[in-house]
Design a protein around this motif. Structure first.
Motif, mmCIF file in Angstrom:
data_model
loop_
_atom_site.group_PDB
_atom_site.id
_atom_site.type_symbol
_atom_site.label_atom_id
_atom_site.label_comp_id
_atom_site.label_asym_id
_atom_site.label_seq_id
_atom_site.Cartn_x
_atom_site.Cartn_y
_atom_site.Cartn_z
ATOM 1 N N GLU A 13 0.824 -1.208 0.000
ATOM 2 C CA GLU A 13 0.000 0.000 0.000
ATOM 3 C C GLU A 13 0.861 1.261 0.000
ATOM 4 O OE1 GLU A 13 -2.872 -0.092 3.122
ATOM 5 O OE2 GLU A 13 -3.891 -1.840 2.295
ATOM 6 N N TYR A 14 0.399 2.240 -0.763
ATOM 7 C CA TYR A 14 0.989 3.572 -0.820
ATOM 8 C C TYR A 14 -0.052 4.552 -0.298
ATOM 9 C CZ TYR A 14 4.640 1.776 -3.934
ATOM 10 O OH TYR A 14 5.694 1.087 -4.479
ATOM 11 N N PRO A 15 -0.149 4.733 1.027
ATOM 12 C CA PRO A 15 -1.206 5.584 1.582
ATOM 13 C C PRO A 15 -1.158 7.026 1.064
ATOM 14 C CG PRO A 15 -0.114 4.343 3.321
ATOM 15 C CD PRO A 15 0.661 4.124 2.074
ATOM 16 N N ALA A 16 0.032 7.579 0.898
ATOM 17 C CA ALA A 16 0.140 8.968 0.433
ATOM 18 C C ALA A 16 -0.344 9.130 -1.002
ATOM 19 C CB ALA A 16 1.587 9.447 0.560
ATOM 20 N N LEU A 17 -0.248 8.078 -1.801
ATOM 21 C CA LEU A 17 -0.655 8.133 -3.206
ATOM 22 C C LEU A 17 -2.022 7.492 -3.427
ATOM 23 C CD1 LEU A 17 2.743 7.127 -4.844
ATOM 24 C CD2 LEU A 17 1.877 9.406 -4.388
ATOM 25 N N LYS A 18 -2.596 6.931 -2.376
ATOM 26 C CA LYS A 18 -3.883 6.251 -2.441
ATOM 27 C C LYS A 18 -3.875 5.121 -3.478
ATOM 28 C CE LYS A 18 -6.476 10.173 -0.769
ATOM 29 N NZ LYS A 18 -7.452 11.195 -1.032
ATOM 30 N N GLY A 19 -2.757 4.388 -3.486
ATOM 31 C CA GLY A 19 -2.622 3.287 -4.426
ATOM 32 C C GLY A 19 -2.180 2.017 -3.728
ATOM 33 N N THR A 20 -2.469 0.907 -4.345
ATOM 34 C CA THR A 20 -2.067 -0.397 -3.818
ATOM 35 C C THR A 20 -1.610 -1.284 -4.965
ATOM 36 O OG1 THR A 20 -3.719 -0.241 -2.053
ATOM 37 C CG2 THR A 20 -2.813 -2.417 -2.489
ATOM 38 N N VAL A 21 -0.488 -1.957 -4.755
ATOM 39 C CA VAL A 21 -0.027 -2.976 -5.692
ATOM 40 C C VAL A 21 -0.445 -4.320 -5.097
ATOM 41 C CG1 VAL A 21 1.953 -4.042 -6.822
ATOM 42 C CG2 VAL A 21 1.923 -1.568 -6.446
ATOM 43 N N PHE A 22 -1.305 -5.023 -5.813
ATOM 44 C CA PHE A 22 -1.791 -6.328 -5.381
ATOM 45 C C PHE A 22 -0.944 -7.401 -6.057
ATOM 46 C CE2 PHE A 22 -5.428 -3.522 -4.940
ATOM 47 C CZ PHE A 22 -5.901 -3.852 -3.672
ATOM 48 N N LEU A 23 -0.299 -8.230 -5.248
ATOM 49 C CA LEU A 23 0.529 -9.313 -5.761
ATOM 50 C C LEU A 23 -0.125 -10.649 -5.427
ATOM 51 C CD1 LEU A 23 4.022 -8.120 -4.455
ATOM 52 C CD2 LEU A 23 3.046 -7.727 -6.716
ATOM 53 N N THR A 24 -0.014 -11.583 -6.339
ATOM 54 C CA THR A 24 -0.467 -12.947 -6.089
ATOM 55 C C THR A 24 0.664 -13.882 -6.493
ATOM 56 O OG1 THR A 24 -2.758 -12.362 -6.536
ATOM 57 C CG2 THR A 24 -2.207 -14.700 -6.591
ATOM 58 N N TYR A 25 1.115 -14.668 -5.537
ATOM 59 C CA TYR A 25 2.156 -15.656 -5.784
ATOM 60 C C TYR A 25 1.511 -17.035 -5.885
ATOM 61 C CZ TYR A 25 5.859 -18.994 -5.043
ATOM 62 O OH TYR A 25 6.703 -20.064 -5.196
ATOM 63 N N LYS A 26 1.960 -17.811 -6.869
ATOM 64 C CA LYS A 26 1.480 -19.180 -7.030
ATOM 65 C C LYS A 26 2.683 -20.076 -7.312
ATOM 66 C CE LYS A 26 -2.863 -17.627 -9.063
ATOM 67 N NZ LYS A 26 -3.753 -17.668 -10.219
ATOM 68 N N ALA A 27 2.727 -21.195 -6.634
ATOM 69 C CA ALA A 27 3.776 -22.173 -6.907
ATOM 70 C C ALA A 27 3.437 -22.907 -8.196
ATOM 71 C CB ALA A 27 3.892 -23.162 -5.755
ATOM 72 N N VAL A 28 4.433 -23.074 -9.044
ATOM 73 C CA VAL A 28 4.241 -23.814 -10.295
ATOM 74 C C VAL A 28 4.400 -25.293 -9.974
ATOM 75 C CG1 VAL A 28 5.142 -24.221 -12.610
ATOM 76 C CG2 VAL A 28 5.123 -21.900 -11.668
ATOM 77 N N GLU A 29 3.431 -26.074 -10.397
ATOM 78 C CA GLU A 29 3.496 -27.516 -10.165
ATOM 79 C C GLU A 29 4.442 -28.145 -11.161
ATOM 80 O OE1 GLU A 29 -0.562 -28.800 -10.271
ATOM 81 O OE2 GLU A 29 -1.103 -27.569 -8.542
ATOM 82 N N ASP A 30 4.561 -29.443 -11.127
ATOM 83 C CA ASP A 30 5.557 -30.147 -11.936
ATOM 84 C C ASP A 30 5.286 -30.150 -13.431
ATOM 85 O OD1 ASP A 30 7.105 -30.738 -9.756
ATOM 86 O OD2 ASP A 30 6.063 -32.621 -9.344
ATOM 87 N N ASN A 31 4.208 -29.560 -13.863
ATOM 88 C CA ASN A 31 3.957 -29.569 -15.302
ATOM 89 C C ASN A 31 3.951 -28.154 -15.860
ATOM 90 O OD1 ASN A 31 1.361 -28.392 -14.971
ATOM 91 N ND2 ASN A 31 0.537 -30.393 -14.414
ATOM 92 N N GLU A 32 4.299 -28.037 -17.117
ATOM 93 C CA GLU A 32 4.347 -26.729 -17.763
ATOM 94 C C GLU A 32 2.960 -26.175 -18.051
ATOM 95 O OE1 GLU A 32 6.913 -26.532 -21.140
ATOM 96 O OE2 GLU A 32 8.517 -27.600 -20.123
ATOM 97 N N LYS A 33 1.949 -27.031 -18.117
ATOM 98 C CA LYS A 33 0.594 -26.559 -18.380
ATOM 99 C C LYS A 33 0.147 -25.598 -17.282
ATOM 100 C CE LYS A 33 -4.137 -28.107 -19.252
ATOM 101 N NZ LYS A 33 -4.677 -26.933 -18.663
ATOM 102 N N ASN A 34 0.508 -25.914 -16.051
ATOM 103 C CA ASN A 34 0.186 -25.048 -14.924
ATOM 104 C C ASN A 34 0.742 -23.639 -15.157
ATOM 105 O OD1 ASN A 34 1.116 -23.938 -12.140
ATOM 106 N ND2 ASN A 34 -0.499 -25.417 -11.650
ATOM 107 N N LEU A 35 2.002 -23.547 -15.541
ATOM 108 C CA LEU A 35 2.637 -22.251 -15.811
ATOM 109 C C LEU A 35 1.975 -21.556 -16.994
ATOM 110 C CD1 LEU A 35 4.814 -20.138 -15.260
ATOM 111 C CD2 LEU A 35 6.345 -21.454 -16.732
ATOM 112 N N GLU A 36 1.677 -22.305 -18.042
ATOM 113 C CA GLU A 36 1.008 -21.716 -19.207
ATOM 114 C C GLU A 36 -0.347 -21.128 -18.832
ATOM 115 O OE1 GLU A 36 0.780 -24.716 -22.231
ATOM 116 O OE2 GLU A 36 2.968 -24.818 -22.465
ATOM 117 N N ASP A 37 -1.076 -21.809 -17.967
ATOM 118 C CA ASP A 37 -2.374 -21.300 -17.505
ATOM 119 C C ASP A 37 -2.199 -19.995 -16.727
ATOM 120 O OD1 ASP A 37 -3.661 -23.458 -18.660
ATOM 121 O OD2 ASP A 37 -3.876 -24.578 -16.767
ATOM 122 N N PHE A 38 -1.192 -19.948 -15.851
ATOM 123 C CA PHE A 38 -0.937 -18.731 -15.077
ATOM 124 C C PHE A 38 -0.622 -17.554 -15.996
ATOM 125 C CE2 PHE A 38 0.768 -21.355 -11.239
ATOM 126 C CZ PHE A 38 -0.531 -21.699 -10.890
#
Length: 192
Positions: free
Chosen positions: A74-99
């Motif tokens: 959060e950047y309270p002075a700028l009234k902005g927020t960067v929303f991050l989402t982390y996901k672990a990639v499973e053992d297949n490349e299809k998972n990464l392609e979907d992300f």
């Protein structure tokens, strides 16, 4: 009498013969402090640096089974927020392609209101960080979106939102300031 009023009006209009000088266009002169970056100490499988102006960083484990996290910078002075989402990639490349497809689809949903969406690729082979930064120009809800991955185990997607009505000209100075912080975040990521 009408003739007198007419002459009086003409004389008054001519008497005020000062040359018209157009006023220059006004621009907001917003001064933001020079960015100072610090490491963020939160319990996620990667590390990064953020601007000290973003004095609130929150994390929430979204799903323990799939190892995914939500992080808000959060950047309270700028009234902005960067929303991050982390996901672990499973053992297949299809998972990464979907992300990646989901991240790109989210950006493309802004084409209805966007004037332009320049995409900048990012690559750091030494740290194994690859991704893109999309700048959505126009009156859109999220002017900046990005994702980074190591192509094997980790995927991080992020987007910037302001707590204000989407008026591109008004939020542009703040968006440009936070864009530098997002680029620094992408450059400072280290996977664990």
């Amino acid at each position: 009498m009408r003739r007198f009023q007419f002459i009086l009006i003409v004389v008054l209009c001519v008497a005020c013969g000062e040359d018209y000088k157009p006023k220059p266009k006004a621009f907001l002169n917003l001064q933001y402090p020079e960015a100072q970056y610090i490491s963020v100490d939160i319990d996620v499988p990667f590390s990064f640096e953020t601007n000290i102006l973003a004095n609130k960083v929150f994390t929430k484990q979204m799903n323990a089974a799939t190892e995914s996290y939500g992080i808000n910078i959060e950047y309270p002075a700028l009234k902005g927020t960067v929303f991050l989402t982390y996901k672990a990639v499973e053992d297949n490349e299809k998972n990464l392609e979907d992300f990646i497809r989901d991240a790109q689809k989210f950006t493309l949903e802004h084409t209805k209101k966007a004037d332009e969406i320049p995409v900048t690729p990012y690559e750091n082979t030494n740290k194994k960080v690859y991704g893109t930064l999309s700048e959505v120009k126009g009156n859109v809800a999220s002017p900046l979106q990005f994702y980074v991955t190591d192509s094997v185990n980790h995927f991080l997607v992020g987007s910037l939102y302001f707590n204000a009505r989407p008026n591109y000209d008004s939020i542009l100075p703040a968006a440009n300031y936070i864009k530098k912080d997002i680029v620094h975040l992408m450059e400072s990521i280290s996977w664990e």
